[in-house]
Design a protein around this motif. Structure first.
Motif, mmCIF file in Angstrom:
data_model
loop_
_atom_site.group_PDB
_atom_site.id
_atom_site.type_symbol
_atom_site.label_atom_id
_atom_site.label_comp_id
_atom_site.label_asym_id
_atom_site.label_seq_id
_atom_site.Cartn_x
_atom_site.Cartn_y
_atom_site.Cartn_z
ATOM 1 N N ASP A 291 0.856 -1.332 0.084
ATOM 2 C CA ASP A 291 0.140 0.123 -0.058
ATOM 3 C C ASP A 291 0.977 1.105 -0.050
ATOM 4 O O ASP A 291 1.293 1.736 0.952
ATOM 5 C CB ASP A 291 -0.860 0.074 1.301
ATOM 6 C CG ASP A 291 -1.838 1.026 1.170
ATOM 7 O OD1 ASP A 291 -1.790 2.087 0.450
ATOM 8 O OD2 ASP A 291 -2.892 0.868 2.114
ATOM 9 N N ASN B 221 -1.523 -3.997 -1.193
ATOM 10 C CA ASN B 221 -2.743 -3.173 -1.812
ATOM 11 C C ASN B 221 -2.354 -2.693 -3.361
ATOM 12 O O ASN B 221 -1.903 -1.706 -3.629
ATOM 13 C CB ASN B 221 -2.925 -1.844 -1.059
ATOM 14 C CG ASN B 221 -4.154 -1.149 -1.543
ATOM 15 O OD1 ASN B 221 -4.865 -1.370 -2.485
ATOM 16 N ND2 ASN B 221 -4.579 -0.270 -0.834
ATOM 17 N N ASN C 283 -10.686 -2.766 3.315
ATOM 18 C CA ASN C 283 -10.296 -1.823 2.460
ATOM 19 C C ASN C 283 -8.895 -1.909 2.177
ATOM 20 O O ASN C 283 -8.083 -1.405 2.923
ATOM 21 C CB ASN C 283 -10.729 -0.443 2.660
ATOM 22 C CG ASN C 283 -10.490 0.574 1.507
ATOM 23 O OD1 ASN C 283 -10.226 -0.012 0.626
ATOM 24 N ND2 ASN C 283 -10.542 1.924 1.791
ATOM 25 N N THR D 94 -8.594 -7.827 0.697
ATOM 26 C CA THR D 94 -7.806 -8.588 1.887
ATOM 27 C C THR D 94 -8.403 -9.253 2.979
ATOM 28 O O THR D 94 -8.440 -9.318 4.198
ATOM 29 C CB THR D 94 -6.892 -7.258 2.494
ATOM 30 O OG1 THR D 94 -8.035 -6.101 2.885
ATOM 31 C CG2 THR D 94 -5.915 -6.482 1.713
ATOM 32 N N LYS E 194 -7.326 0.729 10.243
ATOM 33 C CA LYS E 194 -8.216 0.174 9.665
ATOM 34 C C LYS E 194 -8.401 -1.229 9.152
ATOM 35 O O LYS E 194 -7.416 -1.970 9.578
ATOM 36 C CB LYS E 194 -8.381 0.790 8.068
ATOM 37 C CG LYS E 194 -8.131 2.526 8.199
ATOM 38 C CD LYS E 194 -8.232 2.966 6.708
ATOM 39 C CE LYS E 194 -8.062 4.369 6.916
ATOM 40 N NZ LYS E 194 -7.013 4.974 7.205
ATOM 41 N N ASP F 250 -7.777 -3.604 6.857
ATOM 42 C CA ASP F 250 -7.127 -3.744 5.667
ATOM 43 C C ASP F 250 -5.965 -4.969 5.684
ATOM 44 O O ASP F 250 -5.676 -5.395 6.512
ATOM 45 C CB ASP F 250 -6.510 -2.085 5.230
ATOM 46 C CG ASP F 250 -5.718 -1.734 6.540
ATOM 47 O OD1 ASP F 250 -4.945 -2.694 7.218
ATOM 48 O OD2 ASP F 250 -5.454 -0.618 6.567
#
Ligand code: GCU
Length: 844
Positions: free
Chosen positions: A542, A551, A719, A723, A796, A798
């Protein structure tokens, strides 16, 4: 024969002293093999002679270190004197500079030394350690100590010289004590806007660095705060320099280009404006007054929002030269970073390419940089990815001094919650031949200054140690630091030998330990590449958040330029000259031709240079997409073996380090499955091409959390979506903060299983979980990885927070009831993804 009087004492000390990692590879543990110890005793000199008695001298430090090391390893306490009669030399360890040695003790041919080099001679009880300078003598002492710590008492006569003069570490520490991309606690240098009072940890760090022949530290972040230059911080930096000096380490400073304005109150920071020049000249004078041996400056300009000369339409060379002139009278150098790019680039433009930026910004300036400037170049053209080709800039500025920037802190490589032994990656880059002018042009020869006859050059390593006693958070990650320093000294050393020596020093001589650490470590780099990003597509982490978990979508459609250009049918950056960004053409012609042509581009860089259909066949015969799937399965499978292999070292490694490493390797094994599934699901979803082996999206041993009978839990999306297994997770939403998820295991055959719980451990809470089998407690755990790993992942649901725990060997009868209770804490909602009931030896 001499018998160690203090051996028992030292042994006892060794047994009781906690092994928390603070001494790294400099533990000086007692030799456990009696025969080897006897050899040591038989050849041990009777006195240490240091040819300098000034306490701040590295030669003095060498004496103290020799005394402590010999006491630890052999159990003998030797006296230190500062002079001796030549006759007594036959049974002494003599340490000093070549000048001091030649002034009365012998003759050493100074012309054989490069700056910082040393001569080590061990001849039957007479040891001579002679440095070209003070720090060279200290390096020689550490070399001797490393040998005896590894039980090597053979005679030797060697001269060792560094490959390059710049062997620096960069810390990315902020004045408030936080560390950019640091994963092991707070800064050892700064706190609350200034330098910490107690610099004990800095001295301990300096000792470690001196032993691997590092000669300068830049403690403050390249994203520099102008206040680093205020009077209080100049004094603080001076105190740091005072602590480093006895270890032969100089201090350098990262600058904020706009300091004349931000700190000095000037209306401009234009590098050609006389008031700005005077401001820097005066600041530099103040700094050198307090720190006469300041190594110089490190500058990140016009990059990622940092100010720089381009703001005033001046060139980067104008900016660098400003500082070069300021430090020149004091012998200082300027490390000017080539990491300059536009992070608002338009991704819709096919020919835009962040990888082109360094050459575009620097090539035309070649020859304009003053001779005390070194352009510091990241190993690849993007940013410390799992795989990048060597940065083309190395071959584009022949007249400019160059250093390579490597990252010891594992920003894109699992942040020390995963372990990756990185030297094989560094070696691949250093050994890469640019074939400039069709001549051998290895990157290591370029940065040493040899290839283009540059006067300066070398290595900068981003380390980011913290207050954690393990320094880097993961005990095994210290092998990266050890190898970095010694490779900067001699890049021809092998990754395997360095690892072997480090392990021997860090964990002792047991062959099982040596083999296990070596097997695990050497497998980590290919394994991490397998379960993160393959074929040169970059790490696939990410990039908009914390650079840790998966991500892949975050790479594209933003200005940061780490694009993969993944569509439903194709993937990869077209960096060819004929149809793409032209990046391949930035390499010298022979290499350019290889990368331009898809047939000659190595598979592992295919997607770096070419945009291809997922169905494109690799040289291996596999399609790109099948390679992704297979590599991810292979990587996660290998990662499962790491904790198992480490388990074999129970009772062979002290409890503290054994337990901490086991915890992290177990975490890595679990998170590698998160990586595997996220990446595979993402590309499966995007391409709609099935895995030939039917694994992707198909997990027969899993029970998705959303299929359990839920009370207090509701369905949530992670998100990014992929995931969560089956794209869905559950989180407690009940107002009392309690959730219950239950299933009757009617579809499970009676037998013994490993039971894995996939959940989300977010920062900002420590949720409690309890798992019960037929009402009997099976496992209780807390979402407290932020404490245990000392690593803030994400707040979060994720790919950073996704993780799992496993209970092994659970007896399950068909029809048993499995219940999970989740208790919310703070913003942590006791989220669950799935439960896997796994037959032993299999992986879900
Ligand atoms: C990366 C990293 C930043 C760092 C930058 C740099 O982009 O994520 O934290 O500041 O590199 O090297 O300057």
């Amino acid at each position: 024969m001499r018998v160690s009087s203090l051996r028992l004492l030292a042994l006892c000390a060794g047994l009781v002293s906690a092994e928390n990692g603070i001494n790294g590879w400099l533990r000086y543990a007692p030799l456990s093999d009696d025969k080897i110890l006897q050899q040591g005793l038989d050849t041990l000199p009777s006195v240490i002679v240091t040819l300098n008695s000034t306490k701040t001298s590295p030669v003095y430090t060498a004496g103290k270190e020799l005394q402590a090391g010999i006491l630890g390893v052999i159990g003998e306490s030797l006296n230190i004197t500062h002079q001796t009669e030549p006759a007594a030399q036959s049974s002494s360890i003599l340490v000093g500079t070549a000048a001091a040695y030649n002034a009365g003790y012998g003759t050493v041919d100074i012309s054989k030394f490069a700056p910082d080099g040393f001569w080590l001679s061990i001849q039957k009880g007479s040891v001579k350690i002679v440095g070209q300078n003070e720090r060279g003598a200290l390096y020689g002492a550490f070399e001797y100590l490393s040998r005896i710590s590894r039980g090597n008492f053979s005679d030797v006569d060697l001269i060792s010289n560094p490959d390059a003069p710049i062997r620096w570490v960069n810390q990315w520490d902020n004045l408030d004590g936080s560390i950019e991309r640091g994963y092991a606690g707070r800064s050892i240098f700064f706190w609350n806007g200034t330098v910490v009072q107690d610099l004990t940890r800095v001295a301990q760090y300096a000792r470690l660095l001196a032993s691997i022949r590092i000669n300068a530290i830049v403690p403050n972040n390249v994203n520099a705060n102008a206040n680093s230059l205020n009077n209080e911080n100049i004094e603080g930096l001076g105190r740091i320099a005072d602590v480093l000096r006895p270890y032969g380490i100089q201090v350098g400073l990262s600058l904020n280009f706009a300091s004349p304005q931000l700190l000095g109150g000037l209306s401009t920071f234009d590098p050609l404006e006389p008031s700005v020049v005077s401001w820097w000249t005066e600041k530099t004078a103040l700094l050198y007054k307090r720190i006469p041996d300041l190594a110089g400056y490190l500058v990140k300009a016009n990059s990622e929002g940092q100010p720089g000369p381009l703001t005033y339409n001046r060139t980067l060379a104008d900016g660098a030269n400003l500082f070069a002139k300021a430090v020149k009278p004091y012998g200082g150098v300027v490390l000017f970073r080539a990491f300059v790019y536009d992070h608002h680039a338009d991704w819709n433009v096919w020919t835009n390419d962040r990888a082109n930026a360094a050459v575009q910004f620097f090539k035309h300036l070649d020859g304009e940089f003053l001779d005390n400037i070194v352009v510091q170049i990241k190993y690849g053209a993007i940013d410390f990815q799992i795989r990048e080709p060597a940065n083309p800039l190395f071959a584009n500025i022949p007249k400019t001094n160059k250093a390579i920037e490597l990252q010891i802190t594992q920003e894109y490589l699992g942040q020390q919650s995963h372990f990756v032994y990185i030297p094989p990656l560094w070696k691949e880059i250093l050994d890469f031949d640019m074939r400039a002018d069709s001549k051998p042009s290895l990157v290591r020869d370029i940065v040493a200054g040899r290839r283009y006859n540059n006067t300066l050059g070398g290595y900068a390593g981003v380390v980011n140690v913290g207050t954690n006693t393990s320094w880097l958070g993961h005990h095994l990650a210290m092998s990266n630091l050890y190898a970095y320093g010694l490779l900067a000294w001699d890049p021809t050393l092998s990754s395997e030998d360095l690892l072997h020596d480090w392990t021997r020093l860090t964990f002792g001589p047991d062959p099982v330990v040596l083999k296990t650490v070596s097997d695990i470590s050497l497998a980590t780099l290919p394994t991490y590449e397998n379960y993160s990003g393959n074929l040169g597509i970059q790490t696939l982490t990410d990039i908009l958040y914390t650079h840790f978990g998966p991500n892949p979508a975050s790479q594209d459609n933003n200005g940061w330029g780490q694009w993969t250009r993944a569509t439903a049918t194709h993937i990869g950056m077209d960096r060819t000259v004929k149809n793409g960004t032209g990046n391949a053409g930035q390499y010298p012609p022979e290499v350019a031709a290889i990368f331009e042509n898809i047939e000659t581009t190595p598979d592992d860089l295919l997607l770096w240079f070419h945009h291809v259909p997922y169905t494109h066949r690799l040289k291996s015969g596999k399609t790109v997409i099948q390679h992704f799937y297979d590599a991810h399965y292979e990587g996660a499978k290998t990662a499962q073996t790491f904790p198992r292999q480490w388990e074999a070292l129970r009772n062979k490694v002290d409890v503290e380090r054994f337990t901490e490493v086991l915890f992290r390797l177990t975490y890595q094994a679990g998170h590698s499955i998160v990586w595997r599934d996220s990446i595979n699901n993402f590309y499966h979803n995007l391409s709609r091409i099935d895995d030939e082996h039917g694994r992707v999206g198909n997990h027969p041993h899993r029970i998705e959390a959303e299929r359990l009978s839920l009370k207090g839990y509701s369905l949530v999306k992670a998100n990014p979506l992929e995931t969560a297994s089956n794209f869905t997770a559950v989180a407690v939403t009940a107002t009392d903060g309690l959730g219950e998820a239950v299933i009757k295991l009617d579809d499970v055959k009676s037998g013994t299983y490993d039971v894995a719980f996939a959940y989300y451990d977010v920062i900002g809470g420590r949720a409690h979980y309890g798992a019960f089998l037929n009402g009997e407690p099976l496992l209780e755990w807390i979402g407290d990885l932020e404490d245990k790993l000392g690593h803030a992942f994400s707040n979060k649901i994720d790919g950073h927070s996704a993780t799992r725990v496993t209970v092994k060997g659970v007896e399950i009868q068909k029809g048993d009831e499995l219940k999970i209770i989740g208790v919310v804490d703070g913003i942590e909602t006791a989220a669950l993804d799935y439960v896997a009931i796994i037959p032993p030896g299999e992986l879900d």
